[in-house]
Design a protein around this motif. Sequence first.
Motif, short mmCIF file in Angstrom:
data_model
loop_
_atom_site.label_atom_id
_atom_site.label_comp_id
_atom_site.label_asym_id
_atom_site.label_seq_id
_atom_site.Cartn_x
_atom_site.Cartn_y
_atom_site.Cartn_z
N GLN A 35 6.01 -12.36 7.10
CA GLN A 35 4.61 -11.95 7.07
C GLN A 35 3.65 -13.12 6.83
O GLN A 35 2.46 -13.01 7.11
N GLY A 99 1.37 -3.28 -5.33
CA GLY A 99 0.61 -2.31 -4.54
C GLY A 99 -0.72 -2.87 -4.04
O GLY A 99 -1.35 -2.26 -3.18
N ASN A 100 -1.15 -3.98 -4.60
CA ASN A 100 -2.41 -4.56 -4.16
C ASN A 100 -2.24 -5.83 -3.34
O ASN A 100 -3.18 -6.60 -3.16
N TYR A 103 -1.64 -5.42 2.89
CA TYR A 103 -1.70 -4.03 3.36
C TYR A 103 -0.29 -3.44 3.35
O TYR A 103 0.69 -4.17 3.38
N ARG A 104 -0.22 -2.11 3.38
CA ARG A 104 1.09 -1.46 3.29
C ARG A 104 2.06 -1.96 4.38
O ARG A 104 3.23 -2.18 4.13
N ALA A 105 1.56 -2.13 5.60
CA ALA A 105 2.45 -2.56 6.69
C ALA A 105 2.99 -3.97 6.43
O ALA A 105 4.08 -4.32 6.89
N VAL A 106 2.22 -4.78 5.70
CA VAL A 106 2.70 -6.12 5.33
C VAL A 106 3.69 -6.00 4.17
O VAL A 106 4.72 -6.67 4.13
N ARG A 107 3.37 -5.10 3.24
CA ARG A 107 4.25 -4.92 2.09
C ARG A 107 5.60 -4.34 2.49
O ARG A 107 6.60 -4.54 1.80
N SER A 108 5.65 -3.60 3.61
CA SER A 108 6.91 -3.03 4.08
C SER A 108 7.94 -4.12 4.35
O SER A 108 9.14 -3.90 4.25
N ARG A 109 7.46 -5.30 4.75
CA ARG A 109 8.41 -6.34 5.14
C ARG A 109 8.31 -7.61 4.30
O ARG A 109 9.30 -8.32 4.14
N VAL A 190 -10.58 -5.68 0.78
CA VAL A 190 -9.25 -5.25 0.39
C VAL A 190 -8.19 -5.93 1.24
O VAL A 190 -8.31 -5.99 2.46
N GLY A 191 -7.17 -6.45 0.61
CA GLY A 191 -6.05 -7.02 1.35
C GLY A 191 -6.18 -8.48 1.69
O GLY A 191 -5.21 -9.12 2.10
#
Lengths: 274, 385
Positions: A35, A99-100, A103-109, A190-191
């Motif tokens: 990422q 969690g901060n 973004y979630r899609a970045v945190r997924s990987r 955000v992000g």
Amino acid sequence: MKPVSFDYSVPENSLAVVEHLKNAQGTAKIVAGNQSLGPMLNLRLVRTNALIDVGLLAEVRKCVVNQDNVFIGAGITHAEIEDGDVQDPTNGWMREAAGNIAYRAVRSRGTIGGSLCHADPAADWLIVLTGLKAFAIVQGLSSNRKLPVENFITGPFTNDLKEDEILMGVEVPKPSATAKWGYWKFMRQVGEFAKASAVIYHDEHKQITRCAIGALGRQPLLLHNPEKIFDGTLTPANAIKESLPDRDFAEMTMHVTAIERALSIARNRSEPGK
Amino acid sequence: MHEISMTVNGSVVQASVEPRTHLADFLRDDLLLTGTHLGCEQGVCGACTILVDGRPVRSCLTFACGCDGADIRTIEGLNDDPLMKQIQNAFCENHGLQCGYCTPGMLATAYDIVRRLPDIDDQQVRKELSGNLCRCTGYAGIVAAIRQVLDSGPENASVTPITRESTRFSELPKIEKKNPITEITVQGHPESLDISPEEITGVNLDKEVILELSNEKLWEIISDLPTVASCIPGMSLESVGDDGSVIGRLTIAVGPIKASFSGKGIVNFNPANTSGQLYGAGTDRLTRSKILASLSFNIEHFEENCSKLSLHVIYDIRGPLSQFGRKALVEEIADSLLKDITRSIVAKASGTEHKIPENRSFKVLPFMGTVLKSLIMRLFRQKKF
């Protein structure tokens, strides 16, 4: 917008990883979530002859709960920490920080170890793990070593790994039940990467107090006299002036406010799990 | 080429892919699943968001070869999913799309939001959506659509997160005597300089450094361009023109990023008050980035046998590298570089060499490089006088 051509391998274990690294003689890079390295590869800011994928490597995907600490494998993703899929030694502080991140899609990987190794000065884990007094666990061809996170990061985008070493994970000490913690970061949106960030950690029982500021352009800076910052006898503004006498103070106002907000969080909340 | 086997929308797909092919290109070009859209290809816009192993991921930052054994679900594969059907209907009813470019990514993210966070408020919906950009409808309709799904009770999701383990391992091919890629040399002439220093605007950086040198001695070194150039790590001078123009190259390495700026500048020296100005432009063909910069400097006496060098830099980085030109970062690199340079200058003045540690995180910094280049240019011009 496509990376240059490279070779790709998926080693079976960490020993194979370091052997690959040694054979590659500095021309290969380890990748897990991709990422941070991914955008740089796509933009061709980084060109590499080979990628060694450790994203699914069992040894860095594990998490071990010990009596005083938790080992979190370098390949554990931000999302897995956020969701509580692995045990959070701090009973929630790390989950909240995870969690901060972006973004979630970045945190997924994206992974905790990848973030540390990439060592972007504004990254969350750098300052959070520095504040928590965590250790980096490093494996080389013939030996292992363990060093404080603040020594693992040696500069912007620079870590202490030798050419044939891999970060296996981080060892995060468990805070006492009465410990206090506050983390604050300023983002324009955000992000995005933080413009300024600060952590405060006060564990009376273990006699640990740490205060660090991040997003400086360098690795997070542990401020002098953190006890006085926590008990209010040293103001955040003076603490920064003391630790960074050469910096133009006007440029540090966001960091001053970040410390104030981290302090406010730590004082008003923040026993583990709350 | 790399052999992979994955499940795409429920069907097993086996293929041979080049390692650098990212998942979105593989899906679109090889499998003709063009429902996945590509926007920025650097993980910012979210248009390419799809579900891999049940989690939303950026398919532009995921290599196809890294998806061996993965379960891939694109927008085409969610036609019969009751939850996706419900979300799509809500998007239609709430004007949650206009041109449709961001929509497949928005839907994948929305799917993840309603499945993972059934109790969130509108503020949190917006936070969770922050990784997906929409440039026409705006977000009000999209947030309203997600709100509607949450309020009416989301249907069951057929796709949920799973954990994948590696089953197939591979070796790196024997390293042939490839030159390390960092050593690519950039050929070609720098572009001509058709700007004036007043036109250079951007980030301002002020630095002061005290040197254990008399101001006369410091001026002597700084006004000799080749000498100053030799004090700057990664700097090389190619030519010095009669008009005060200088052509040179600056190679920089910051962590994994390598750049080599080739450029031209003009140096003006003002011996009367030991000051000067350097401005110029450089291009890095590796990262296709450009830098415009100006540097003003001033040398003053500072206590006995010491002098103060004040620098004022304005720089403007354009192209891919600009994303990493955050001021705090540049400042840190500049500080470190300045330390090396001042040590080199002091060593040079005393007739010794300052060896720059090889393992430095930044050998030269592009931005600072421009500054230094400017300095050098000034020095050259001074020599002309």
